[in-house]
Design an enzyme around this catalytic site. Structure first.
Site, PDB file in Angstrom:
ATOM      1  N   ASP A 184       0.841  -1.202   0.000  1.00 19.40           N
ATOM      2  CA  ASP A 184       0.000   0.000   0.000  1.00 19.40           C
ATOM      3  C   ASP A 184       0.876   1.251   0.000  1.00 19.40           C
ATOM      4  O   ASP A 184       2.042   1.217   0.404  1.00 19.40           O
ATOM      5  CB  ASP A 184      -0.883  -0.011   1.256  1.00 19.40           C
ATOM      6  CG  ASP A 184      -2.129   0.867   1.134  1.00 19.40           C
ATOM      7  OD1 ASP A 184      -3.241   0.298   1.115  1.00 19.40           O
ATOM      8  OD2 ASP A 184      -1.983   2.102   1.074  1.00 19.40           O
ATOM      9  N   THR A 236     -16.497   2.524   3.770  1.00 13.05           N
ATOM     10  CA  THR A 236     -15.035   2.565   3.943  1.00 13.05           C
ATOM     11  C   THR A 236     -14.599   4.024   3.821  1.00 13.05           C
ATOM     12  O   THR A 236     -15.390   4.872   3.385  1.00 13.05           O
ATOM     13  CB  THR A 236     -14.313   1.767   2.831  1.00 13.05           C
ATOM     14  OG1 THR A 236     -14.542   2.459   1.591  1.00 13.05           O
ATOM     15  CG2 THR A 236     -14.784   0.331   2.718  1.00 13.05           C
ATOM     16  N   TYR A 254     -14.437   6.135 -13.350  1.00 13.79           N
ATOM     17  CA  TYR A 254     -14.453   5.001 -12.410  1.00 13.79           C
ATOM     18  C   TYR A 254     -15.233   3.825 -13.011  1.00 13.79           C
ATOM     19  O   TYR A 254     -14.794   2.678 -12.951  1.00 13.79           O
ATOM     20  CB  TYR A 254     -15.069   5.449 -11.079  1.00 13.79           C
ATOM     21  CG  TYR A 254     -15.051   4.390  -9.995  1.00 13.79           C
ATOM     22  CD1 TYR A 254     -13.891   4.109  -9.279  1.00 13.79           C
ATOM     23  CD2 TYR A 254     -16.204   3.670  -9.678  1.00 13.79           C
ATOM     24  CE1 TYR A 254     -13.886   3.141  -8.276  1.00 13.79           C
ATOM     25  CE2 TYR A 254     -16.204   2.706  -8.689  1.00 13.79           C
ATOM     26  CZ  TYR A 254     -15.043   2.441  -7.979  1.00 13.79           C
ATOM     27  OH  TYR A 254     -15.039   1.479  -6.994  1.00 13.79           O
TER      28      TYR A 254
HETATM   29  N1  LIG Z   1     -16.134   1.036  -0.779  1.00 14.44           N
HETATM   30  C1  LIG Z   1     -16.966   0.755  -1.778  1.00 14.44           C
HETATM   31  O1  LIG Z   1     -18.166   1.066  -1.747  1.00 14.44           O
HETATM   32  C2  LIG Z   1     -16.464   0.006  -2.977  1.00 14.44           C
HETATM   33  C3  LIG Z   1     -17.421  -0.535  -3.857  1.00 14.44           C
HETATM   34  C4  LIG Z   1     -16.979  -1.214  -4.970  1.00 14.44           C
HETATM   35  C5  LIG Z   1     -15.625  -1.371  -5.216  1.00 14.44           C
HETATM   36  N2  LIG Z   1     -14.724  -0.825  -4.332  1.00 14.44           N
HETATM   37  C6  LIG Z   1     -13.306  -1.005  -4.633  1.00 14.44           C
HETATM   38  O2  LIG Z   1     -12.695  -1.659  -3.541  1.00 14.44           O
HETATM   39  C7  LIG Z   1     -11.305  -1.302  -3.502  1.00 14.44           C
HETATM   40  C8  LIG Z   1     -10.949  -0.859  -2.096  1.00 14.44           C
HETATM   41  O3  LIG Z   1     -11.733   0.281  -1.791  1.00 14.44           O
HETATM   42  P1  LIG Z   1     -12.002   0.805  -0.310  1.00 14.44           P
HETATM   43  O4  LIG Z   1     -13.389   1.296  -0.316  1.00 14.44           O
HETATM   44  O5  LIG Z   1     -11.563  -0.194   0.682  1.00 14.44           O
HETATM   45  O6  LIG Z   1     -11.053   2.101  -0.319  1.00 14.44           O
HETATM   46  P2  LIG Z   1     -10.039   2.736   0.760  1.00 14.44           P
HETATM   47  O7  LIG Z   1      -9.814   4.126   0.288  1.00 14.44           O
HETATM   48  O8  LIG Z   1     -10.522   2.501   2.139  1.00 14.44           O
HETATM   49  O9  LIG Z   1      -8.716   1.856   0.551  1.00 14.44           O
HETATM   50  C9  LIG Z   1      -7.973   1.915  -0.632  1.00 14.44           C
HETATM   51  C10 LIG Z   1      -6.523   1.632  -0.324  1.00 14.44           C
HETATM   52  O10 LIG Z   1      -5.800   1.698  -1.554  1.00 14.44           O
HETATM   53  C11 LIG Z   1      -4.598   2.385  -1.325  1.00 14.44           C
HETATM   54  N3  LIG Z   1      -4.117   2.975  -2.570  1.00 14.44           N
HETATM   55  C12 LIG Z   1      -4.640   4.022  -3.247  1.00 14.44           C
HETATM   56  N4  LIG Z   1      -3.890   4.305  -4.311  1.00 14.44           N
HETATM   57  C13 LIG Z   1      -2.865   3.419  -4.319  1.00 14.44           C
HETATM   58  C14 LIG Z   1      -1.745   3.205  -5.155  1.00 14.44           C
HETATM   59  N5  LIG Z   1      -1.503   3.997  -6.221  1.00 14.44           N
HETATM   60  N6  LIG Z   1      -0.909   2.196  -4.873  1.00 14.44           N
HETATM   61  C15 LIG Z   1      -1.120   1.405  -3.795  1.00 14.44           C
HETATM   62  N7  LIG Z   1      -2.142   1.572  -2.935  1.00 14.44           N
HETATM   63  C16 LIG Z   1      -3.006   2.568  -3.204  1.00 14.44           C
HETATM   64  C17 LIG Z   1      -4.935   3.447  -0.271  1.00 14.44           C
HETATM   65  O11 LIG Z   1      -3.758   3.899   0.400  1.00 14.44           O
HETATM   66  C18 LIG Z   1      -5.878   2.670   0.625  1.00 14.44           C
HETATM   67  O12 LIG Z   1      -5.187   2.012   1.663  1.00 14.44           O
HETATM   68  C19 LIG Z   1     -11.121  -0.208  -4.560  1.00 14.44           C
HETATM   69  O13 LIG Z   1     -10.596  -0.789  -5.734  1.00 14.44           O
HETATM   70  C20 LIG Z   1     -12.536   0.281  -4.795  1.00 14.44           C
HETATM   71  O14 LIG Z   1     -12.698   0.847  -6.067  1.00 14.44           O
HETATM   72  C21 LIG Z   1     -15.111  -0.152  -3.228  1.00 14.44           C
END
Ligand SMILES: NC(=O)c1ccc[n+]([C@@H]2O[C@H](COP(=O)([O-])OP(=O)(O)OC[C@H]3O[C@@H](n4cnc5c(N)ncnc54)[C@H](O)[C@@H]3O)[C@@H](O)[C@H]2O)c1
Length: 252
Positions: free
Chosen positions: A37, A191, A156
């Site tokens: 990360d 999140t 997105y």
């Molecule tokens: N939360 C939702 O509702 C949801 C729904 C569908 C899909 N997602 C997907 O789930 C995944 C996780 O999302 P989340 O909600 O837990 O988000 P979050 O923001 O809580 O966590 C994302 C993590 O990714 C890391 N990150 C960001 N850019 C980065 C990079 N360039 N290199 C390495 N690490 C990086 C951040 O530091 C963070 O720790 C994402 O791909 C998101 O698109 C989330």
């Protein structure tokens, strides 16, 4: 026997939200977890949390848009633990919410770089390790936004649709190497990513709840269980599939 006993699993974006909960669950079920990360502070804290629960974890700083860093992280993880069995392409951002005609090239590129090119780099550099060790399981974290439109964040949507099909195509290419590729499609999950999207709107969470027929948005553990299943051998006949966990969002 735990569900992923001794499997070495790399989770990009593992330090927060869905990734963090997944790392905790994988460790509880016996995996050696590699948290990769941008956030060193959250990543190191998670290693401490996992170790205090008796699990095994290692943190590596990673920006998924930097190919050399990606290559190095998978090499270090394989060296540290003797191979890699699972890889979860989870790092992602939502980007700014603007309609297509207002989006700048820069705003488009940052989302595509992290959400799509990052998945490409991670897949490119994990495959040789899995080929060497005789197989593995890779999961691309897509979204309901990779399946249906919602009329917002166009870049997105494009990024999440891309990683859905990348999983299917890679599933075909690497089936002969015993490497499985699947995508997972969360509905809205509470999140930091989602909290940031609604920080100026006090009714945001209520609105999101109402979008899901089940009556509320999900929590990170709802997705962590799906990822655990896809990484484990319980899903050994599953490749090129989409696991939708969305409280009924895409039924409508
Ligand atoms: N939360 C939702 O509702 C949801 C729904 C569908 C899909 N997602 C997907 O789930 C995944 C996780 O999302 P989340 O909600 O837990 O988000 P979050 O923001 O809580 O966590 C994302 C993590 O990714 C890391 N990150 C960001 N850019 C980065 C990079 N360039 N290199 C390495 N690490 C990086 C951040 O530091 C963070 O720790 C994402 O791909 C998101 O698109 C989330």
């Amino acid at each position: 026997m735990k569900r992923v006993e001794n499997k070495v699993v790399v989770v990009t974006g593992g330090a927060s939200g869905i990734g963090r909960e997944t790392c905790l669950l994988l460790a509880k079920e016996g995996a050696k977890v590699v948290i990769a990360d941008l956030s060193d502070k959250d990543g190191k804290k998670l290693v401490d949390d996992i170790e205090s629960l008796g699990g095994v974890a290692k943190f590596y700083h990673l920006d998924v848009t930097n190919e050399q860093e990606v290559k190095d992280v998978y090499a270090k993880a394989a060296k540290e633990f003797g191979g890699i069995d699972g890889s979860i392409n989870n790092a992602g951002i939502a980007g700014v919410d603007k309609p297509t005609h207002e989006l700048t090239e820069k705003e488009w590129d940052i989302v595509m770089d992290i959400n799509v090119k990052g998945v490409f780099f991670c897949t490119k550099h994990v495959v040789p390790h899995m080929q060497k060790s005789g197989g593995g399981s890779v999961v691309n974290v897509s979204s309901i936004y990779g399946l249906v439109g919602a009329g917002d964040i166009p870049h997105y949507h494009a990024s999440k649709a891309a990683v859905r099909l990348m999983a299917k195509n890679d599933a075909l290419t690497y089936a002969k190497d015993n490497i499985r590729f699947n995508s997972i499609h969360p509905g809205f999950i509470w999140t930091p990513l989602v909290e940031r999207m609604g920080k100026e709107d006090p009714s945001f969470r209520k609105h999101l709840d109402s979008l899901h027929p089940i009556g509320h948005i999900g929590e990170p553990m709802d997705i962590a269980y799906g990822l655990l299943f896809l990484i484990s051998d319980e899903s050994k006949f599953m490749t090129g599939s989409e696991l939708i966990i969305d409280g009924g969002y895409t039924c409508q």
